[in-house]
Design a protein around this motif. Sequence first.
Motif, mmCIF file in Angstrom:
data_model
loop_
_atom_site.group_PDB
_atom_site.id
_atom_site.type_symbol
_atom_site.label_atom_id
_atom_site.label_comp_id
_atom_site.label_asym_id
_atom_site.label_seq_id
_atom_site.Cartn_x
_atom_site.Cartn_y
_atom_site.Cartn_z
ATOM 1 N N UNK A 155 7.419 3.433 6.118
ATOM 2 C CA UNK A 155 7.064 4.610 5.138
ATOM 3 C C UNK A 155 8.730 5.242 4.685
ATOM 4 N N UNK A 156 9.472 4.997 4.911
ATOM 5 C CA UNK A 156 11.643 4.733 5.382
ATOM 6 C C UNK A 156 11.918 2.908 4.643
ATOM 7 N N UNK A 198 12.459 4.595 0.376
ATOM 8 C CA UNK A 198 14.201 3.513 0.002
ATOM 9 C C UNK A 198 14.546 2.589 -1.235
ATOM 10 N N UNK A 199 12.854 1.897 -0.761
ATOM 11 C CA UNK A 199 13.028 0.543 -2.439
ATOM 12 C C UNK A 199 13.295 1.809 -4.106
ATOM 13 N N UNK A 200 11.750 2.831 -3.681
ATOM 14 C CA UNK A 200 11.927 3.678 -4.786
ATOM 15 C C UNK A 200 13.526 4.417 -5.384
ATOM 16 N N UNK A 201 14.400 4.608 -3.993
ATOM 17 C CA UNK A 201 15.528 5.450 -4.257
ATOM 18 C C UNK A 201 16.361 4.133 -5.049
ATOM 19 N N UNK A 202 16.331 3.053 -4.642
ATOM 20 C CA UNK A 202 16.955 2.137 -5.004
ATOM 21 C C UNK A 202 17.149 1.527 -6.576
ATOM 22 N N UNK A 203 15.386 1.668 -7.271
ATOM 23 C CA UNK A 203 15.174 0.264 -7.696
ATOM 24 C C UNK A 203 15.950 0.679 -9.223
ATOM 25 N N UNK A 204 16.916 1.757 -9.820
ATOM 26 C CA UNK A 204 17.477 1.894 -10.629
ATOM 27 C C UNK A 204 18.921 1.284 -10.964
ATOM 28 N N UNK A 238 0.562 -1.674 0.091
ATOM 29 C CA UNK A 238 -0.062 -0.107 -0.396
ATOM 30 C C UNK A 238 1.196 1.033 0.320
ATOM 31 N N UNK A 239 1.820 1.201 0.877
ATOM 32 C CA UNK A 239 3.318 2.557 1.253
ATOM 33 C C UNK A 239 3.769 2.794 -0.530
ATOM 34 N N UNK A 240 3.528 1.353 -1.827
ATOM 35 C CA UNK A 240 4.259 2.203 -2.370
ATOM 36 C C UNK A 240 4.103 2.755 -3.300
ATOM 37 N N UNK A 241 2.194 2.773 -3.434
ATOM 38 C CA UNK A 241 0.953 3.209 -4.362
ATOM 39 C C UNK A 241 1.672 5.041 -3.878
ATOM 40 N N UNK A 242 1.820 5.227 -3.278
ATOM 41 C CA UNK A 242 2.055 6.846 -1.772
ATOM 42 C C UNK A 242 2.630 7.681 -3.111
ATOM 43 N N UNK A 243 3.144 8.813 -3.106
ATOM 44 C CA UNK A 243 3.381 9.747 -4.378
ATOM 45 C C UNK A 243 4.974 9.777 -3.836
ATOM 46 N N UNK A 279 19.263 -1.582 -7.653
ATOM 47 C CA UNK A 279 19.646 -2.786 -7.368
ATOM 48 C C UNK A 279 18.310 -3.567 -8.032
ATOM 49 N N UNK A 280 18.513 -4.922 -8.644
ATOM 50 C CA UNK A 280 17.509 -5.824 -8.700
ATOM 51 C C UNK A 280 16.654 -6.467 -7.834
ATOM 52 N N UNK A 281 15.574 -6.210 -8.302
ATOM 53 C CA UNK A 281 14.932 -7.241 -7.323
ATOM 54 C C UNK A 281 14.508 -6.040 -5.985
ATOM 55 N N UNK A 282 14.832 -5.149 -6.036
ATOM 56 C CA UNK A 282 14.561 -4.106 -4.003
ATOM 57 C C UNK A 282 13.398 -3.723 -4.588
ATOM 58 N N UNK A 283 12.910 -4.131 -5.089
ATOM 59 C CA UNK A 283 11.175 -4.115 -4.833
ATOM 60 C C UNK A 283 10.559 -5.113 -3.942
ATOM 61 N N UNK A 284 10.471 -5.986 -3.685
ATOM 62 C CA UNK A 284 10.612 -6.925 -2.607
ATOM 63 C C UNK A 284 11.412 -6.597 -1.645
ATOM 64 N N UNK A 285 13.072 -6.297 -1.377
ATOM 65 C CA UNK A 285 14.111 -6.218 -0.439
ATOM 66 C C UNK A 285 13.578 -5.542 1.049
ATOM 67 N N UNK A 286 14.009 -4.886 2.255
ATOM 68 C CA UNK A 286 14.318 -4.791 3.544
ATOM 69 C C UNK A 286 15.502 -3.820 3.981
ATOM 70 N N UNK A 287 15.851 -2.257 4.034
ATOM 71 C CA UNK A 287 17.478 -2.434 3.822
ATOM 72 C C UNK A 287 17.470 -0.833 4.665
ATOM 73 N N UNK A 288 17.984 -0.646 5.015
ATOM 74 C CA UNK A 288 18.577 1.120 6.416
ATOM 75 C C UNK A 288 19.180 1.851 4.944
ATOM 76 N N UNK A 289 19.125 3.384 5.432
ATOM 77 C CA UNK A 289 19.447 4.348 4.331
ATOM 78 C C UNK A 289 20.915 3.892 4.188
ATOM 79 N N UNK A 290 22.116 3.404 5.060
ATOM 80 C CA UNK A 290 22.939 3.297 5.102
ATOM 81 C C UNK A 290 23.731 2.237 4.316
#
Length: 392
Positions: free
Chosen positions: A55-56, A60-66, A24-29, A68-79
Amino acid sequence: MGYGFTAEDVEFLRSSAGGEALRAAAELPLMPASRLNDVASARRIAGERFAAAVLETAVLRRRTASKLDGVESWLLTEDAAQQATASVVARHRAGRLEGRDVHDVTCSVGADLIAVAAVADRCVGSDVDGVRLAMAQHNCEVSGASVGLLRADALRPVSRGTVVLADPARRDGAGRRKWRPEDLVPPLGDLMSAYRGRDMAVKCAPGLDFAAVPWAGEVEVVSLAGQVREACVWVGAPATFGVSRRATVLGPEGPLWTVTDAESDACPTREVGEWIIDPDGAVVRAGLVRHYGARHGLGQLDPRIAYLTGDTPPRGVRAFRVLEHGKYNEKTLRALLRERGVGRLEILVRGLDIDPDALRRQLKISGPEEATVVLTRVGDTPTAYLCRAERV
């Protein structure tokens, strides 16, 4: 620094409820202007306790989509997102470890681990941070990577007979970059001491001072899409015999070409030819400008400057066709640009103390044409080359 994830956050994000919240959060602006509305929506979606984590993660998923492959399902931290190796670079490095047993001793959230697992015989990852390790477990599972994971300090070896893969942290607690090998976490010297005699691949910042790693068998500087991404230090069997420095240029699908210091560096200094070539940053950082020039029959404008010249540029590069050249003088350059109607100007500088942005403002150019000016030093003479950039 980003949000500080907890073990409880990761447990929720891996649950079915967390998965629904993330979808659901992935659909937010997820734009700066929508921040307040996004926060309110995240609270409705995930509840007050887990809204920030959801939200974080979506951001992060959207920011790294270009990257990391498959990142739309990953969990990440900022660092972790900032330091994670781009997937195409990780696959290239992993390719040199094919068929080996590999231990990633700083696996973080698993970006390198996933690439290695696809080609290694056996693969294990470890990290001192339990939260990142839990994220790595999730990311490996959703990526189909078969790995073993354990919590361990990178400086306390827990494996034998494996190639040691390491990516020391290059930022401090405030997010500032660290460049000195002794300031990394873990420090390069300590890492080498802990695994003395072992085969190793250590990812470092591209600005690595080669003199700081005298124990390296080979240092490979890698670029992707025109940007230098990393310097990988190879130790032991993975290093190429007879090669101490390598520059590798990657495209979207993998390696395009590579050059090493085992090749000839018979690159003469010569007068400017029809073209000027600005070698890829990996070539420059690896100190292989002369080797690259010799391979392609080019010469240097000045033996201390990285610009190359010749009458036939290498295929597939962006080169600069020389239109006019002479001693650099701002007034003369301004008159020349006006005469040619140049209103869009790319300014390349090496060997001179000139700020391209400041110079562009001072030139006050206008007109329909575009050009590139290469400003450099030839001997003791500041020299300007007015060029037209072309993809050859």
